[in-house]
Design a protein around this motif. Sequence first.
Motif, PDB file in Angstrom:
ATOM      1  N   ALA A  81       0.828  -1.210   0.000  1.00 49.51           N
ATOM      2  CA  ALA A  81       0.000   0.000   0.000  1.00 49.51           C
ATOM      3  C   ALA A  81       0.863   1.262   0.000  1.00 49.51           C
ATOM      4  N   ARG A  82       1.959   1.249   0.746  1.00 51.03           N
ATOM      5  CA  ARG A  82       2.847   2.415   0.793  1.00 51.03           C
ATOM      6  C   ARG A  82       3.505   2.647  -0.570  1.00 51.03           C
ATOM      7  N   THR A  83       3.961   1.586  -1.209  1.00 51.23           N
ATOM      8  CA  THR A  83       4.557   1.706  -2.545  1.00 51.23           C
ATOM      9  C   THR A  83       3.520   2.196  -3.546  1.00 51.23           C
ATOM     10  N   LEU A  84       2.335   1.628  -3.472  1.00 51.00           N
ATOM     11  CA  LEU A  84       1.256   2.006  -4.383  1.00 51.00           C
ATOM     12  C   LEU A  84       0.840   3.454  -4.167  1.00 51.00           C
ATOM     13  N   ALA A  85       0.818   3.920  -2.926  1.00 42.51           N
ATOM     14  CA  ALA A  85       0.465   5.319  -2.643  1.00 42.51           C
ATOM     15  C   ALA A  85       1.462   6.270  -3.301  1.00 42.51           C
ATOM     16  N   ALA A  86       2.746   5.953  -3.222  1.00 38.43           N
ATOM     17  CA  ALA A  86       3.760   6.801  -3.853  1.00 38.43           C
ATOM     18  C   ALA A  86       3.598   6.795  -5.371  1.00 38.43           C
ATOM     19  N   ALA A  87       3.289   5.624  -5.945  1.00 39.75           N
ATOM     20  CA  ALA A  87       3.104   5.537  -7.394  1.00 39.75           C
ATOM     21  C   ALA A  87       1.843   6.290  -7.829  1.00 39.75           C
ATOM     22  N   CYS A  88       0.771   6.168  -7.057  1.00 43.06           N
ATOM     23  CA  CYS A  88      -0.471   6.886  -7.386  1.00 43.06           C
ATOM     24  C   CYS A  88      -0.262   8.400  -7.332  1.00 43.06           C
ATOM     25  N   ASP A  89       0.537   8.860  -6.369  1.00 44.26           N
ATOM     26  CA  ASP A  89       0.827  10.295  -6.277  1.00 44.26           C
ATOM     27  C   ASP A  89       1.685  10.785  -7.434  1.00 44.26           C
ATOM     28  N   GLN A  90       2.312   9.886  -8.157  1.00 47.13           N
ATOM     29  CA  GLN A  90       3.009  10.274  -9.380  1.00 47.13           C
ATOM     30  C   GLN A  90       2.011  10.499 -10.511  1.00 47.13           C
ATOM     31  N   ILE A  91       0.895   9.793 -10.493  1.00 45.68           N
ATOM     32  CA  ILE A  91      -0.132   9.938 -11.529  1.00 45.68           C
ATOM     33  C   ILE A  91      -0.937  11.216 -11.290  1.00 45.68           C
ATOM     34  N   ASP A 142      11.373  13.259  -7.787  1.00 49.24           N
ATOM     35  CA  ASP A 142      11.907  13.267  -9.160  1.00 49.24           C
ATOM     36  C   ASP A 142      12.442  11.898  -9.584  1.00 49.24           C
ATOM     37  N   ALA A 143      13.051  11.163  -8.653  1.00 46.42           N
ATOM     38  CA  ALA A 143      13.557   9.820  -8.966  1.00 46.42           C
ATOM     39  C   ALA A 143      12.379   8.860  -9.206  1.00 46.42           C
ATOM     40  N   GLN A 144      11.312   9.022  -8.425  1.00 47.72           N
ATOM     41  CA  GLN A 144      10.108   8.215  -8.656  1.00 47.72           C
ATOM     42  C   GLN A 144       9.534   8.502 -10.049  1.00 47.72           C
ATOM     43  N   THR A 145       9.483   9.791 -10.392  1.00 44.98           N
ATOM     44  CA  THR A 145       8.955  10.188 -11.701  1.00 44.98           C
ATOM     45  C   THR A 145       9.757   9.542 -12.826  1.00 44.98           C
ATOM     46  N   ALA A 146      11.091   9.645 -12.743  1.00 44.31           N
ATOM     47  CA  ALA A 146      11.954   9.096 -13.793  1.00 44.31           C
ATOM     48  C   ALA A 146      11.775   7.583 -13.911  1.00 44.31           C
ATOM     49  N   LEU A 147      11.679   6.901 -12.776  1.00 43.58           N
ATOM     50  CA  LEU A 147      11.521   5.451 -12.806  1.00 43.58           C
ATOM     51  C   LEU A 147      10.179   5.065 -13.432  1.00 43.58           C
ATOM     52  N   LEU A 148       9.104   5.748 -13.058  1.00 41.41           N
ATOM     53  CA  LEU A 148       7.799   5.423 -13.642  1.00 41.41           C
ATOM     54  C   LEU A 148       7.734   5.772 -15.130  1.00 41.41           C
ATOM     55  N   ALA A 151       2.107  -2.718 -19.482  1.00 40.62           N
ATOM     56  CA  ALA A 151       0.733  -3.076 -19.094  1.00 40.62           C
ATOM     57  C   ALA A 151       0.483  -2.721 -17.634  1.00 40.62           C
ATOM     58  N   PHE A 152       1.478  -2.931 -16.765  1.00 35.53           N
ATOM     59  CA  PHE A 152       1.315  -2.564 -15.348  1.00 35.53           C
ATOM     60  C   PHE A 152       1.120  -1.065 -15.206  1.00 35.53           C
ATOM     61  N   PHE A 153       1.920  -0.279 -15.935  1.00 28.37           N
ATOM     62  CA  PHE A 153       1.775   1.177 -15.830  1.00 28.37           C
ATOM     63  C   PHE A 153       0.386   1.620 -16.286  1.00 28.37           C
ATOM     64  N   ARG A 154      -0.101   1.042 -17.380  1.00 27.60           N
ATOM     65  CA  ARG A 154      -1.447   1.399 -17.861  1.00 27.60           C
ATOM     66  C   ARG A 154      -2.505   1.077 -16.811  1.00 27.60           C
ATOM     67  N   MET A 155      -2.375  -0.084 -16.201  1.00 27.34           N
ATOM     68  CA  MET A 155      -3.319  -0.500 -15.168  1.00 27.34           C
ATOM     69  C   MET A 155      -3.244   0.446 -13.962  1.00 27.34           C
ATOM     70  N   LEU A 156      -2.024   0.806 -13.568  1.00 25.45           N
ATOM     71  CA  LEU A 156      -1.821   1.737 -12.467  1.00 25.45           C
ATOM     72  C   LEU A 156      -2.459   3.089 -12.772  1.00 25.45           C
ATOM     73  N   GLU A 194      -4.833   3.839 -15.009  1.00 26.55           N
ATOM     74  CA  GLU A 194      -6.286   3.722 -15.149  1.00 26.55           C
ATOM     75  C   GLU A 194      -6.988   3.640 -13.786  1.00 26.55           C
ATOM     76  N   HIS A 195      -6.481   2.791 -12.910  1.00 26.94           N
ATOM     77  CA  HIS A 195      -7.118   2.616 -11.606  1.00 26.94           C
ATOM     78  C   HIS A 195      -6.892   3.815 -10.685  1.00 26.94           C
ATOM     79  N   THR A 196      -5.757   4.478 -10.828  1.00 27.32           N
ATOM     80  CA  THR A 196      -5.527   5.691 -10.045  1.00 27.32           C
ATOM     81  C   THR A 196      -6.533   6.764 -10.437  1.00 27.32           C
ATOM     82  N   MET A 197      -6.741   6.920 -11.728  1.00 26.42           N
ATOM     83  CA  MET A 197      -7.704   7.926 -12.201  1.00 26.42           C
ATOM     84  C   MET A 197      -9.123   7.574 -11.762  1.00 26.42           C
ATOM     85  N   MET A 198      -9.488   6.297 -11.830  1.00 27.79           N
ATOM     86  CA  MET A 198     -10.816   5.893 -11.373  1.00 27.79           C
ATOM     87  C   MET A 198     -10.973   6.161  -9.878  1.00 27.79           C
ATOM     88  N   GLY A 199      -9.926   5.881  -9.108  1.00 22.91           N
ATOM     89  CA  GLY A 199      -9.983   6.122  -7.671  1.00 22.91           C
ATOM     90  C   GLY A 199     -10.015   7.592  -7.320  1.00 22.91           C
TER      91      GLY A 199
END
Length: 195
Positions: free
Chosen positions: A42-52, A110-116, A136-141, A143-148
């Motif tokens: 959840a913590r990793t996903l929260a950081a990734a969602c905040d990149q979206i 910025d490092a999170q942004t570059a990695l994503l 495919a994982f990035f697309r799913m991430l 899409e679901h971030t935007m829906m959430g």
Amino acid sequence: MDDPYAVDRRGFLKAGAAAAAATTAACGGPASRWRVLTEHEARTLAAACDQIVPPDADPGAAEAGAVVFIDRQLATRQQHALATWRAGIRSLEANARRRHGRGFAELPFDAQTALLQDVEKGAVEAADWSGVDPIAFFRMLREHTMMGFYGDPRHGGNRDRVAWKMLGVPDPPIRGRLHETPPPPALAPRPVRKG
């Protein structure tokens, strides 16, 4: 003749203790605020969602509940995708550790942004992404971030209707069901001006 259903006090206590132990084991131990995600996922996903949808003057995706939305979907309608999400989060973590020596959530923004961005293009170390396609994982991430972030709060995301407030739109009507509470005055439908 003795009663075959009679239980003495000691037998009753043994049966009760066995039932309590079985109940504890079935419940899976300590309660978690997540339905299927681990705290680390959840913590990793929260950081990734905040990149979206990054936080700025308005809340970002994590604060708006995008992770709660994803967790609820993975516990219900999207159970079939749980293994893919777990593999993607694990791969994102492995990539972050390979490149920076730290987990994704601990990296600077910025490092999170570059990695994503590299994940989105598929420009990642293949060894870290075995079993899941990074694109495919990035697309799913995304899409679901935007829906959430933009979806109806009753599904776990868009906490306090933050996305709708940011956009200045009223609560959308729901056919066949009323909202639990009336919208705040700032979100009430605007009167039509004649003129």
